[in-house]
Design an enzyme around this catalytic site. Structure first.
Site, PDB file in Angstrom:
ATOM      1  N   SER A   9      18.786 -34.502  20.355  1.00 49.65           N
ATOM      2  CA  SER A   9      19.508 -35.731  20.023  1.00 49.65           C
ATOM      3  C   SER A   9      19.808 -35.780  18.538  1.00 49.65           C
ATOM      4  O   SER A   9      18.894 -35.781  17.703  1.00 49.65           O
ATOM      5  CB  SER A   9      18.667 -36.946  20.416  1.00 49.65           C
ATOM      6  OG  SER A   9      19.233 -38.102  19.823  1.00 49.65           O
ATOM      7  N   HIS A  33      22.857 -34.052  22.567  1.00 48.38           N
ATOM      8  CA  HIS A  33      22.766 -35.444  23.020  1.00 48.38           C
ATOM      9  C   HIS A  33      23.263 -36.369  21.909  1.00 48.38           C
ATOM     10  O   HIS A  33      22.784 -36.304  20.768  1.00 48.38           O
ATOM     11  CB  HIS A  33      21.304 -35.740  23.370  1.00 48.38           C
ATOM     12  CG  HIS A  33      21.056 -37.083  23.973  1.00 48.38           C
ATOM     13  ND1 HIS A  33      21.262 -37.355  25.309  1.00 48.38           N
ATOM     14  CD2 HIS A  33      20.596 -38.233  23.429  1.00 48.38           C
ATOM     15  CE1 HIS A  33      20.933 -38.609  25.563  1.00 48.38           C
ATOM     16  NE2 HIS A  33      20.526 -39.167  24.432  1.00 48.38           N
ATOM     17  N   ASP A  35      23.813 -40.207  20.832  1.00 49.69           N
ATOM     18  CA  ASP A  35      23.421 -41.589  21.125  1.00 49.69           C
ATOM     19  C   ASP A  35      24.409 -42.570  20.500  1.00 49.69           C
ATOM     20  O   ASP A  35      24.467 -42.712  19.280  1.00 49.69           O
ATOM     21  CB  ASP A  35      22.020 -41.857  20.574  1.00 49.69           C
ATOM     22  CG  ASP A  35      20.951 -41.169  21.402  1.00 49.69           C
ATOM     23  OD1 ASP A  35      20.898 -41.416  22.617  1.00 49.69           O
ATOM     24  OD2 ASP A  35      20.177 -40.379  20.831  1.00 49.69           O
ATOM     25  N   MET A  37      25.326 -46.352  19.996  1.00 49.41           N
ATOM     26  CA  MET A  37      24.722 -47.696  20.064  1.00 49.41           C
ATOM     27  C   MET A  37      25.647 -48.687  19.374  1.00 49.41           C
ATOM     28  O   MET A  37      26.196 -48.392  18.310  1.00 49.41           O
ATOM     29  CB  MET A  37      23.365 -47.700  19.373  1.00 49.41           C
ATOM     30  CG  MET A  37      22.396 -46.646  19.886  1.00 49.41           C
ATOM     31  SD  MET A  37      20.757 -46.903  19.187  1.00 49.41           S
ATOM     32  CE  MET A  37      19.941 -45.375  19.652  1.00 49.41           C
ATOM     33  N   HIS A  66      25.253 -40.527  25.412  1.00 52.43           N
ATOM     34  CA  HIS A  66      24.391 -41.576  25.959  1.00 52.43           C
ATOM     35  C   HIS A  66      24.859 -42.899  25.373  1.00 52.43           C
ATOM     36  O   HIS A  66      24.571 -43.195  24.215  1.00 52.43           O
ATOM     37  CB  HIS A  66      22.936 -41.249  25.595  1.00 52.43           C
ATOM     38  CG  HIS A  66      21.957 -42.299  26.007  1.00 52.43           C
ATOM     39  ND1 HIS A  66      20.662 -42.323  25.530  1.00 52.43           N
ATOM     40  CD2 HIS A  66      22.058 -43.352  26.870  1.00 52.43           C
ATOM     41  CE1 HIS A  66      20.013 -43.357  26.071  1.00 52.43           C
ATOM     42  NE2 HIS A  66      20.842 -43.999  26.878  1.00 52.43           N
ATOM     43  N   MET A  68      24.685 -46.548  24.786  1.00 54.19           N
ATOM     44  CA  MET A  68      23.866 -47.765  24.829  1.00 54.19           C
ATOM     45  C   MET A  68      24.767 -48.876  24.314  1.00 54.19           C
ATOM     46  O   MET A  68      24.630 -49.361  23.183  1.00 54.19           O
ATOM     47  CB  MET A  68      22.611 -47.574  23.968  1.00 54.19           C
ATOM     48  CG  MET A  68      21.580 -46.674  24.641  1.00 54.19           C
ATOM     49  SD  MET A  68      20.441 -45.907  23.477  1.00 54.19           S
ATOM     50  CE  MET A  68      21.408 -44.467  23.053  1.00 54.19           C
ATOM     51  N   MET A 137      14.766 -43.564  30.923  1.00 50.78           N
ATOM     52  CA  MET A 137      14.234 -43.743  29.567  1.00 50.78           C
ATOM     53  C   MET A 137      12.705 -43.682  29.613  1.00 50.78           C
ATOM     54  O   MET A 137      12.086 -44.290  30.497  1.00 50.78           O
ATOM     55  CB  MET A 137      14.654 -45.091  28.981  1.00 50.78           C
ATOM     56  CG  MET A 137      16.149 -45.264  28.719  1.00 50.78           C
ATOM     57  SD  MET A 137      16.913 -44.032  27.630  1.00 50.78           S
ATOM     58  CE  MET A 137      15.994 -44.257  26.102  1.00 50.78           C
ATOM     59  N   ASP A 175      14.369 -39.254  28.252  1.00 55.97           N
ATOM     60  CA  ASP A 175      14.812 -39.490  26.880  1.00 55.97           C
ATOM     61  C   ASP A 175      13.860 -40.483  26.212  1.00 55.97           C
ATOM     62  O   ASP A 175      13.708 -41.611  26.691  1.00 55.97           O
ATOM     63  CB  ASP A 175      16.248 -40.041  26.915  1.00 55.97           C
ATOM     64  CG  ASP A 175      16.831 -40.264  25.528  1.00 55.97           C
ATOM     65  OD1 ASP A 175      16.190 -39.905  24.532  1.00 55.97           O
ATOM     66  OD2 ASP A 175      17.956 -40.797  25.462  1.00 55.97           O
TER      67      ASP A 175
HETATM   68  C1  DX5 Z   1      16.897 -43.755  21.812  1.00 54.03           C
HETATM   69  C2  DX5 Z   1      17.756 -42.571  22.137  1.00 54.03           C
HETATM   70  C3  DX5 Z   1      17.094 -41.255  22.131  1.00 54.03           C
HETATM   71  C4  DX5 Z   1      16.464 -40.874  20.815  1.00 54.03           C
HETATM   72  C5  DX5 Z   1      15.211 -40.155  21.153  1.00 54.03           C
HETATM   73  O1  DX5 Z   1      17.388 -44.917  22.401  1.00 54.03           O
HETATM   74  O2  DX5 Z   1      18.343 -42.716  23.427  1.00 54.03           O
HETATM   75  O3  DX5 Z   1      17.996 -40.237  22.554  1.00 54.03           O
HETATM   76  O4  DX5 Z   1      17.244 -40.023  20.018  1.00 54.03           O
HETATM   77  O5  DX5 Z   1      14.537 -39.882  19.983  1.00 54.03           O
HETATM   78  P1  DX5 Z   1      13.084 -39.229  20.007  1.00 54.03           P
HETATM   79  O6  DX5 Z   1      13.204 -37.919  20.705  1.00 54.03           O
HETATM   80  O7  DX5 Z   1      12.768 -39.122  18.571  1.00 54.03           O
HETATM   81  O8  DX5 Z   1      12.184 -40.183  20.761  1.00 54.03           O
HETATM   82 ZN    ZN Z   2      19.536 -40.999  24.109  1.00 53.99          ZN
END
Ligand code: DX5
Ligand code: ZN
Length: 219
Positions: A9, A33, A35, A37, A66, A68, A137, A175
């Site tokens: 990620s 990956h 993210d 947000m 991903h 969010m 998650m 994740d």
């Molecule tokens: C958090 C993200 C994850 C995040 C995970 O909401 O969806 O993908 O990057 O980070 P680590 O691996 O550090 O927990």
């Molecule tokens: Zn993620």
């Protein structure tokens, strides 16, 4: 079981050097990956479509986006059009997940459904034939670097049973807090796709970290 997919990620990477971070795991990782947000669905704000579009030109790694975000029906297909390999949106943000999955596939990507920490998976199992991936998650979505919550693997076990008995073609991704000390338990519970932020980009050698994670996931 299908081969493990390791998806570092970039949330844990240096945002001023995303192309370099992608290059660091090209050849060792399977997917990147990403993210997304939006400060509404989660309280954090990260990157959006323009960054995905630019980064798409900078690496050959398939993107596992991903989302969010609120209103995935409106925004998700644009990530498919930007060249994402897989686009995952949250069940909690969607009124008609199957319709969004259909739009994603029509726009050229695979479709993923994400289940956040406080959402039971049972209500979504019947929707899985519309999807290529189920993201469970293992933290509360929103921030990297959180501690892994082992109890959430019960959802992975339930999903794995359902996928196997129904002979569904679907990846089960975990994740959040996935690292060298937790990835084997995830694999044992039935996950085959592993997102890792801190464990990869927080490591001195991200490619070596990916290789270690893959070995541990394969038991
Ligand atoms: C958090 C993200 C994850 C995040 C995970 O909401 O969806 O993908 O990057 O980070 P680590 O691996 O550090 O927990
Ligand atoms: Zn993620």
């Amino acid at each position: 079981m299908s081969n493990s997919v390791i998806a570092p990620s970039i949330l844990a990477a240096d945002f001023a050097r995303l192309a370099d971070s992608a290059a660091a795991v090209e050849g060792s990782a399977d997917w990147l990956h990403v993210d997304v947000m939006d400060y509404h669905f989660v309280p954090n704000l990260t990157i959006g479509l323009p960054v995905v579009q630019s980064l798409r030109k900078a690496t050959t790694l398939p993107f596992d986006c991903h989302l969010m975000i609120a209103d995935p029906a409106r925004w998700a297909p644009q990530y498919a059009e930007a060249g994402a390999y897989n686009v995952t949106f949250h069940a909690e943000a969607a009124t008609d997940p199957a319709a969004i999955a259909k739009d994603l596939r029509a726009a050229g990507s695979r479709a993923g459904l994400a289940i956040d920490r406080d959402t039971p998976v049972e209500g979504y199992l019947d929707l899985l034939p519309h999807f290529d991936l189920l993201l469970i998650m293992t933290i509360k979505a929103g921030f990297g670097g959180q501690a892994f919550i082992p109890e959430l693997l019960d959802k992975v076990r339930a999903a794995r049973r359902h996928v196997d008995t129904g002979h569904l073609e679907l990846r089960i991704e975990v994740d959040g807090g996935v690292a060298e000390d937790t990835i084997a338990a995830c694999a044992e519970a039935g996950a085959d796709t592993f997102v890792a932020g801190t464990a990869v980009f927080g490591a001195e050698d991200p490619a070596a970290a990916v290789r270690r994670l893959r070995a541990l996931a394969s038991g």
